[in-house]
Design an enzyme around this catalytic site. Structure first.
Site, PDB file in Angstrom:
ATOM      1  N   TRP A 110      79.492  68.520  33.739  1.00  0.00           N
ATOM      2  CA  TRP A 110      79.286  69.011  35.098  1.00  0.00           C
ATOM      3  C   TRP A 110      77.980  68.467  35.677  1.00  0.00           C
ATOM      4  O   TRP A 110      77.904  68.099  36.853  1.00  0.00           O
ATOM      5  CB  TRP A 110      79.252  70.539  35.046  1.00  0.00           C
ATOM      6  CG  TRP A 110      79.414  71.275  36.326  1.00  0.00           C
ATOM      7  CD1 TRP A 110      78.765  71.061  37.506  1.00  0.00           C
ATOM      8  CD2 TRP A 110      80.275  72.403  36.550  1.00  0.00           C
ATOM      9  NE1 TRP A 110      79.154  71.997  38.442  1.00  0.00           N
ATOM     10  CE2 TRP A 110      80.071  72.830  37.879  1.00  0.00           C
ATOM     11  CE3 TRP A 110      81.163  73.115  35.750  1.00  0.00           C
ATOM     12  CZ2 TRP A 110      80.742  73.931  38.425  1.00  0.00           C
ATOM     13  CZ3 TRP A 110      81.826  74.203  36.295  1.00  0.00           C
ATOM     14  CH2 TRP A 110      81.634  74.595  37.621  1.00  0.00           C
ATOM     15  N   ILE A 111      76.921  68.433  34.856  1.00  0.00           N
ATOM     16  CA  ILE A 111      75.606  68.068  35.361  1.00  0.00           C
ATOM     17  C   ILE A 111      75.525  66.594  35.748  1.00  0.00           C
ATOM     18  O   ILE A 111      74.569  66.157  36.392  1.00  0.00           O
ATOM     19  CB  ILE A 111      74.524  68.406  34.303  1.00  0.00           C
ATOM     20  CG1 ILE A 111      73.151  68.627  34.962  1.00  0.00           C
ATOM     21  CG2 ILE A 111      74.448  67.316  33.229  1.00  0.00           C
ATOM     22  CD1 ILE A 111      73.063  69.849  35.817  1.00  0.00           C
ATOM     23  N   HIS A 113      77.128  65.371  37.975  1.00  0.00           N
ATOM     24  CA  HIS A 113      77.152  65.401  39.444  1.00  0.00           C
ATOM     25  C   HIS A 113      75.751  65.795  39.904  1.00  0.00           C
ATOM     26  O   HIS A 113      75.424  66.980  39.988  1.00  0.00           O
ATOM     27  CB  HIS A 113      78.221  66.380  39.935  1.00  0.00           C
ATOM     28  CG  HIS A 113      79.597  65.981  39.527  1.00  0.00           C
ATOM     29  ND1 HIS A 113      80.435  65.242  40.340  1.00  0.00           N
ATOM     30  CD2 HIS A 113      80.284  66.200  38.377  1.00  0.00           C
ATOM     31  CE1 HIS A 113      81.577  65.021  39.712  1.00  0.00           C
ATOM     32  NE2 HIS A 113      81.510  65.589  38.521  1.00  0.00           N
ATOM     33  N   GLU A 120      69.418  76.714  35.228  1.00  0.00           N
ATOM     34  CA  GLU A 120      70.192  77.143  34.062  1.00  0.00           C
ATOM     35  C   GLU A 120      69.451  78.202  33.261  1.00  0.00           C
ATOM     36  O   GLU A 120      68.219  78.210  33.179  1.00  0.00           O
ATOM     37  CB  GLU A 120      70.503  75.938  33.173  1.00  0.00           C
ATOM     38  CG  GLU A 120      71.432  76.255  32.005  1.00  0.00           C
ATOM     39  CD  GLU A 120      71.822  75.022  31.197  1.00  0.00           C
ATOM     40  OE1 GLU A 120      72.590  75.180  30.229  1.00  0.00           O
ATOM     41  OE2 GLU A 120      71.368  73.904  31.540  1.00  0.00           O
ATOM     42  N   HIS A 214      80.272  68.467  51.319  1.00  0.00           N
ATOM     43  CA  HIS A 214      80.625  67.065  51.093  1.00  0.00           C
ATOM     44  C   HIS A 214      80.578  66.729  49.605  1.00  0.00           C
ATOM     45  O   HIS A 214      81.515  66.153  49.045  1.00  0.00           O
ATOM     46  CB  HIS A 214      79.677  66.151  51.873  1.00  0.00           C
ATOM     47  CG  HIS A 214      79.705  64.725  51.424  1.00  0.00           C
ATOM     48  ND1 HIS A 214      80.850  63.947  51.452  1.00  0.00           N
ATOM     49  CD2 HIS A 214      78.730  63.929  50.904  1.00  0.00           C
ATOM     50  CE1 HIS A 214      80.581  62.740  50.980  1.00  0.00           C
ATOM     51  NE2 HIS A 214      79.305  62.706  50.629  1.00  0.00           N
ATOM     52  N   HIS A 218      83.538  66.015  46.562  1.00  0.00           N
ATOM     53  CA  HIS A 218      83.522  64.900  45.610  1.00  0.00           C
ATOM     54  C   HIS A 218      83.699  65.419  44.184  1.00  0.00           C
ATOM     55  O   HIS A 218      84.477  64.860  43.396  1.00  0.00           O
ATOM     56  CB  HIS A 218      82.210  64.131  45.728  1.00  0.00           C
ATOM     57  CG  HIS A 218      82.096  62.988  44.765  1.00  0.00           C
ATOM     58  ND1 HIS A 218      82.899  61.864  44.838  1.00  0.00           N
ATOM     59  CD2 HIS A 218      81.297  62.803  43.672  1.00  0.00           C
ATOM     60  CE1 HIS A 218      82.592  61.035  43.843  1.00  0.00           C
ATOM     61  NE2 HIS A 218      81.633  61.592  43.125  1.00  0.00           N
ATOM     62  N   ARG A 223      87.184  66.504  39.389  1.00  0.00           N
ATOM     63  CA  ARG A 223      87.349  67.493  38.320  1.00  0.00           C
ATOM     64  C   ARG A 223      88.593  68.360  38.461  1.00  0.00           C
ATOM     65  O   ARG A 223      89.014  68.988  37.489  1.00  0.00           O
ATOM     66  CB  ARG A 223      86.101  68.383  38.247  1.00  0.00           C
ATOM     67  CG  ARG A 223      84.814  67.609  37.998  1.00  0.00           C
ATOM     68  CD  ARG A 223      84.909  66.718  36.769  1.00  0.00           C
ATOM     69  NE  ARG A 223      83.629  66.051  36.478  1.00  0.00           N
ATOM     70  CZ  ARG A 223      83.423  65.263  35.447  1.00  0.00           C
ATOM     71  NH1 ARG A 223      84.408  65.008  34.602  1.00  0.00           N
ATOM     72  NH2 ARG A 223      82.242  64.700  35.251  1.00  0.00           N
TER      73      ARG A 223
END
Length: 302
Positions: A110-111, A113, A120, A214, A218, A223
């Site tokens: 995930w990170i 992106h 965290e 936006h 993406h 995903r």
């Protein structure tokens, strides 16, 4: 899904105290605020805050593009125009802040992106909970023979049982040692920032993740795709349901042009034209590599 008593109390308190506001409000997203949606065995996604709605997108577009958009007669049509022509800035006027509980190995995907703000849960200061992602049996799959990043058929029988047992026992043993290393009973105890390095990648972490629409689109395009890894795809699908209620015009355009649409290369477009003209086109006459042709053919076959 596991919420701590403190987290549940915070959610209950926030939901019990609605406030009047003059800011733009999305009724669809209001229904999602503070509700934790379960994902995987111990994970969740919940909306903490949001900014903007469909109207915020069109408002920004009309300011920045001026007379160029006056031929578009309504907000939905304008949003579809913006999506169709890749005008991304107006979508950045909307933002979403999520609280996500997810396995560490999913978080590391995930990170990637890097277009969001992230804070965290810190295992330097706090002790992680004894919670691990253990796949359901039908999610235990062999390595794909055609895709180095994908899965093949599900494991079965003794092999599946053996893998599940290893996953459970290895995670449990690692956590036992983690607890023992940081224990202060009769020993000095290892620093938490060091003890955490022994924990497996399927332990759960949490973070707050804030992103504009936006960049969220993406993320979701990649995903929520059928080819994405299952464990991150289910989070993306849960977020899709929230975004659909938040900005219905924008999500409909995104679903049409991005999730359900396709982009053709110049060679691909030329092949389509030749096919429409009645010509039989093969990989050898297409000018594409075998991989490109396979993807092109798959797209046409639906």
């Amino acid at each position: 899904m596991t919420l701590t008593p403190e987290q549940q109390a915070e959610i209950d308190e926030l939901r019990s105290q609605p406030r009047q506001t003059l800011r733009a409000v999305s009724e669809g997203m209001e229904a999602h605020l503070y509700k934790a949606v379960p994902v995987l065995d111990h994970g969740f996604v919940r909306v903490v805050d949001y900014m903007g709605d469909d109207a915020a997108i069109t408002q920004a577009a009309r300011v920045s593009y001026g007379r160029g958009t006056k031929a578009v007669s309504n907000d939905e049509g304008l949003i579809r125009y913006l999506m169709r022509h890749w005008h991304s800035t107006p979508f950045e006027m909307c933002e979403l802040k999520l609280h996500v509980k997810l396995p560490v190995f999913v978080a590391r995907q995930w990170i990637r992106h890097r277009t969001a703000n992230v804070n965290e849960y810190s295992a330097r200061y706090s002790i992680l909970d004894r919670e691990f992602y253990i796949p359901e049996p039908d999610a235990l799959a062999a390595q794909s023979v055609v895709n180095n990043q994908g899965r093949g058929e599900a494991l079965s029988g003794e092999e599946a049982a053996r893998v599940l047992e290893w996953l459970k026992s290895d995670a449990g043993r690692a956590y036992d040692h983690y607890q023992e290393m940081i224990s202060t009973e009769g020993q000095q105890g290892l620093a938490r920032e060091l003890a955490r390095m022994n924990l497996p990648a399927n332990i759960y972490t949490q973070w707050y993740w804030k992103v504009d629409l936006h960049n969220l689109f993406h993320f979701l395009r990649l995903r929520a795709d059928a080819h994405a890894q299952y464990e991150i795809r289910v989070y993306a699908e849960a977020i899709c349901a929230m975004v659909k209620d938040w900005v219905p015009f924008a999500y409909s355009a995104f679903e049409d042009y991005r999730l359900g649409g396709a982009v053709l290369s110049a060679r691909g477009l030329e092949c389509v034209k030749r096919m429409l003209a009645g010509e039989e086109v093969t990989q050898e006459t297409s000018g594409m590599s075998k991989g490109e042709w396979r993807e092109f053919s798959s797209m046409l076959d639906g």
